[in-house]
Design an enzyme around this catalytic site. Structure first.
Site, mmCIF file in Angstrom:
data_model
loop_
_atom_site.group_PDB
_atom_site.id
_atom_site.type_symbol
_atom_site.label_atom_id
_atom_site.label_comp_id
_atom_site.label_asym_id
_atom_site.label_seq_id
_atom_site.Cartn_x
_atom_site.Cartn_y
_atom_site.Cartn_z
ATOM 1 N N ASP A 111 40.209 37.816 37.959
ATOM 2 C CA ASP A 111 41.328 36.934 38.305
ATOM 3 C C ASP A 111 41.474 36.811 39.816
ATOM 4 O O ASP A 111 41.598 35.703 40.363
ATOM 5 C CB ASP A 111 42.642 37.493 37.742
ATOM 6 N N THR A 179 42.839 35.694 30.118
ATOM 7 C CA THR A 179 42.521 37.018 30.676
ATOM 8 C C THR A 179 42.468 38.081 29.593
ATOM 9 O O THR A 179 41.614 38.977 29.628
ATOM 10 C CB THR A 179 43.557 37.406 31.754
#
Length: 359
Positions: A111, A179
Site C-alpha cells: 500500500d 488489501t
C-alpha cells in the site's frame, strides 16, 4: 550697427529662431518616440505574466489526454510495487484501524510504496491539481518521479486533447484495492486505480491488475481500451458483492429476482466493476450487477464509475443519486452499478437495500 557693416533685421532674426526651434523639436521628438517604443516592448503585459509559448497548455489549465496518459503510467508503476512486495513476501502487514462494520483494516508495504510512487508521479507532472489518496503522503518525502511527457499510441489515436481549468480537477488514487485479499494472497482481486473528476464528475478511470498484468482505461466523451459485454441477464442476474455482504444481499436479491439469481462474493471494487465488462481473463468473474450496501470510500469507486460512464453504464447510490467526487472522501449511500440495463428499474426493484446500507 552689426560688425563688418552687416545689419540684421527683426524679421530675419525671427525666421532664424523659428528654424532653430524646428530642428530641436524634430530631434527631441524622435528621441522620445524611440524611448516610448523601447519602454512598451520591454515592459510585461498587464497581469505581470508573459504569454505561454505555442503548443503548451494555458496557465492554470490541464490537458485531460495528458492526465490520462500519466494516470495509466501511475497505476502501472504502483502495481509494480504491489507485485514486488507480494512476490517477495515482505508485506509487513499491520492493522490501521477498523471499518464501520468493525472489521480490521490492513496496511502493508505494498500500500505505502505503491501510494508513494503514484502520488509523486502525478504530483510531479501536474503540481496544480488536487490529489486525494487513500494513504497519507509524508510531507518530508521529496522523492522525484518524473514523467517524460510521452503519450501511448493507443491513447493518441482514440483521445483528442482537451483543456480544463486545473482548479476544477480532483484526482483520486487507490494504490492497492483489496488489501485484505492481498494479505490472503488472493491476487486476482487486487487492483491499483486512478480516477480524474472534473467539477465532481468522474471523467477518467484507470483500473490496473498488477498480477495479470491488465489495464483498463476510459475517458468520458473520449474513448477507451475496454468495452461492455454483449449480453446481460435482467431477469435472474448475476450480482457481484463484497465477500462480507453476500448473505445480506442474497436474501433481498432472490426475493426480487427469483431463486435462480446468482450471488458472486468477491474482493475489491475495481475487480467488481471489471466483472461487468469484457475482460478476457480466466481469473475474472462475470456479473450483471454490482451492489455494495454500506459506506465506501470514493477512491475505491471513482475509477470504476468513470469507466462505466464512458461506456454508457451507471453507478449511483442505492436510491439512484449521482455520486459527487468532491468534498468528503466517503460515500454514505452504498452503490449499485450496471451497464446496458434499465438502471432506474433496477433501483425500483431493490428498495430495501438503501435501508440496509445504514445498518
Amino acid at each position: 550697427m552689426a560688425p563688418m557693416g552687416i545689419r540684421l533685421s527683426p524679421l530675419g532674426m525671427a525666421v532664424f529662431c523659428l528654424l532653430g526651434l524646428g530642428v530641436l523639436y524634430h530631434l527631441y521628438s524622435g528621441f522620445l518616440a524611440g524611448r516610448f517604443a523601447f519602454f512598451m516592448l520591454s515592459e510585461p503585459a498587464a497581469g505581470g505574466a508573459d504569454p505561454p509559448p505555442r503548443g503548451s497548455s494555458p496557465v492554470g489549465s490541464v490537458d485531460l489526454r495528458e492526465l490520462l496518459a500519466v494516470s495509466v503510467l501511475a497505476a502501472v508503476s504502483g502495481g509494480q510495487e504491489v507485485k514486488r512486495v507480494r512476490d517477495g513476501n515482505i508485506l509487513n502487514a499491520k492493522a490501521k484501524g477498523k471499518t464501520r462494520e468493525g472489521a480490521e483494516e490492513q496496511l502493508t508495504s505494498g500500500d505505502l510504496l505503491s501510494n508513494r510512487r503514484m502520488f509523486h508521479l502525478l504530483k510531479g507532472a501536474f503540481p496544480d491539481v488536487q490529489i486525494n489518496s487513500e494513504e497519507r503522503v509524508d510531507a518530508a518525502d521529496q522523492e522525484t518521479v518524473t514523467w517524460d511527457r510521452s503519450i501511448p499510441e493507443d491513447i493518441k489515436q482514440k483521445i483528442q486533447p482537451k483543456e480544463v481549468p486545473a482548479e476544477s480537477v480532483t484526482v483520486w488514487i487507490d494504490p492497492l484495492d483489496a488489501t485484505q485479499e492481498y494479505t490472503e494472497d488472493l491476487r486476482q482481486y487486487v487492483t491499483t486505480m486512478v480516477c480524474v473528476a472534473v467539477n465532481g464528475k468522474p471523467v477518467i478511470g484507470v483500473i490496473h491488475k498488477p498480477f495479470s498484468p491488465y489495464t483498463a482505461w476510459a475517458m468520458v466523451d473520449g474513448g477507451s481500451n475496454i468495452k461492455a459485454r454483449s449480453s446481460y441477464n435482467e431477469k435472474t442476474p448475476r450480482i457481484i458483492v463484497s465477500r462480507s455482504h453476500a448473505g445480506r444481499v442474497e436474501q433481498v436479491a432472490r426475493q426480487t429476482f427469483g431463486n435462480k439469481t446468482v450471488i458472486i462474493p468477491a474482493g475489491g471494487a475495481g475487480y467488481k466493476v471489471l466483472a461487468l465488462l469484457d475482460v478476457a481473463e480466466k481469473n475474472q468473474a462475470e456479473a450483471d450487477i454490482y451492489i455494495h450496501v454500506t459506506y465506501i470510500k470514493k477512491w475505491d469507486i471513482c475509477a470504476g464509475n468513470a469507466v462505466l460512464r464512458a461506456l454508457g453504464g451507471h453507478m449511483t447510490t442505492l436510491n439512484g443519486e449521482e455520486i459527487s467526487y468532491t468534498g468528503s472522501d466517503g460515500n454514505e449511500g452504498g452503490l449499485i452499478a450496471s451497464i446496458n440495463m434499465d438502471h432506474k428499474a433496477l433501483i425500483e426493484k431493490l428498495p430495501d437495500l438503501e435501508k440496509t446500507s445504514h445498518k
